[in-house]
Design a protein around this motif. Structure first.
Motif, PDB file in Angstrom:
ATOM      1  N   GLU A   7       0.837  -1.198   0.000  1.00 11.08           N
ATOM      2  CA  GLU A   7       0.000   0.000   0.000  1.00 11.08           C
ATOM      3  C   GLU A   7       0.874   1.252   0.000  1.00 11.08           C
ATOM      4  N   ALA A   8       1.909   1.269   0.825  1.00  8.71           N
ATOM      5  CA  ALA A   8       2.815   2.426   0.888  1.00  8.71           C
ATOM      6  C   ALA A   8       3.513   2.639  -0.455  1.00  8.71           C
ATOM      7  N   HIS A   9       3.933   1.547  -1.113  1.00  9.97           N
ATOM      8  CA  HIS A   9       4.602   1.679  -2.405  1.00  9.97           C
ATOM      9  C   HIS A   9       3.655   2.267  -3.447  1.00  9.97           C
ATOM     10  N   ILE A  10       2.423   1.826  -3.444  1.00  6.40           N
ATOM     11  CA  ILE A  10       1.434   2.349  -4.388  1.00  6.40           C
ATOM     12  C   ILE A  10       1.216   3.835  -4.136  1.00  6.40           C
ATOM     13  N   ILE A 146      16.207   6.780   5.506  1.00  7.36           N
ATOM     14  CA  ILE A 146      15.498   7.980   5.969  1.00  7.36           C
ATOM     15  C   ILE A 146      16.041   9.177   5.198  1.00  7.36           C
ATOM     16  N   PRO A 147      15.235   9.898   4.474  1.00  7.75           N
ATOM     17  CA  PRO A 147      13.773   9.989   4.490  1.00  7.75           C
ATOM     18  C   PRO A 147      13.043   8.999   3.576  1.00  7.75           C
ATOM     19  N   ASP A 148      13.747   8.281   2.695  1.00  3.76           N
ATOM     20  CA  ASP A 148      13.053   7.215   1.973  1.00  3.76           C
ATOM     21  C   ASP A 148      14.023   6.094   1.635  1.00  3.76           C
ATOM     22  N   GLU A 149      13.464   4.977   1.206  1.00  2.00           N
ATOM     23  CA  GLU A 149      14.249   3.754   1.001  1.00  2.00           C
ATOM     24  C   GLU A 149      14.578   3.481  -0.466  1.00  2.00           C
ATOM     25  N   PHE A 166      14.006   3.131  -7.808  1.00  2.11           N
ATOM     26  CA  PHE A 166      13.779   1.699  -7.624  1.00  2.11           C
ATOM     27  C   PHE A 166      13.790   1.326  -6.150  1.00  2.11           C
ATOM     28  N   ARG A 167      13.085   0.265  -5.828  1.00  2.00           N
ATOM     29  CA  ARG A 167      13.268  -0.367  -4.520  1.00  2.00           C
ATOM     30  C   ARG A 167      14.671  -0.954  -4.495  1.00  2.00           C
TER      31      ARG A 167
END
Length: 176
Positions: A7-10, A146-149, A166-167
């Protein structure tokens, strides 16, 4: 199972699209391979098992944000958000300050040094390296997530910088 991560990725993807392109009233489709979904969810499902799982996920998410549909072909799963679901994301979630500033700088055609400086501004754990491959020029990410992956692959083309996000697991699977 990590359905909240999916859900977070979407939501992250919708926020990124809104920041880059603005909001419009069109549906938005996210395509995921089986291996990516298994990575996000922390599972080892087959196509059939994933399809069943995602049907329930899309049904639950639809009740929360608006209509979300699922389709698949082989090991690719397409999750489509209705305009109402995109509007929900726009009105009820907030893009990170980092991502908003980063996308604004890329859109304004700021020099690559300025854009990379945004990573340093948001963390002293920003990893930035110039790479030598035919795909992109710089790799940037936050070592502690942090702040994102996400992993950002930046390409410099004259005065313009473009990027792909990308992840970590998907980036590693490319084998750059």
């Amino acid at each position: 199972m990590e359905l909240k991560k999916l859900e977070a990725h979407i939501i992250d993807s919708v926020q990124e699209a809104h920041a880059k392109l603005g909001f419009d009233c069109a549906p938005m489709t996210q395509n995921y391979t089986l291996s990516t979904l298994n990575g996000i969810l922390g599972t080892k499902m087959t196509n059939s098992e994933m399809n069943s799982c995602l049907e329930g996920f899309c049904e639950e998410l639809s009740q929360k944000i608006g209509l979300v549909n699922l389709s698949s072909k082989g090991d690719v799963f397409c999750i489509t958000l209705s305009p109402e679901a995109r509007k929900y994301v726009r009105d009820n979630t907030k893009i990170s300050d980092f991502l908003a500033e980063f996308i604004s700088a890329v859109g304004a055609r700021q020099p690559v040094d300025s854009i990379l400086g945004i990573f340093r501004k948001y963390s002293d754990r920003a990893h930035i390296e110039q790479v030598e491959n035919d795909e992109f020029d710089y790799l940037a990410y936050f070592e502690d997530g942090i702040p994102d992956e996400y992993y950002y692959c930046l390409t410099v083309e004259g005065p313009m910088v473009s990027y792909h996000r990308f992840r970590r697991e998907d980036y590693m699977a490319f084998g750059f």
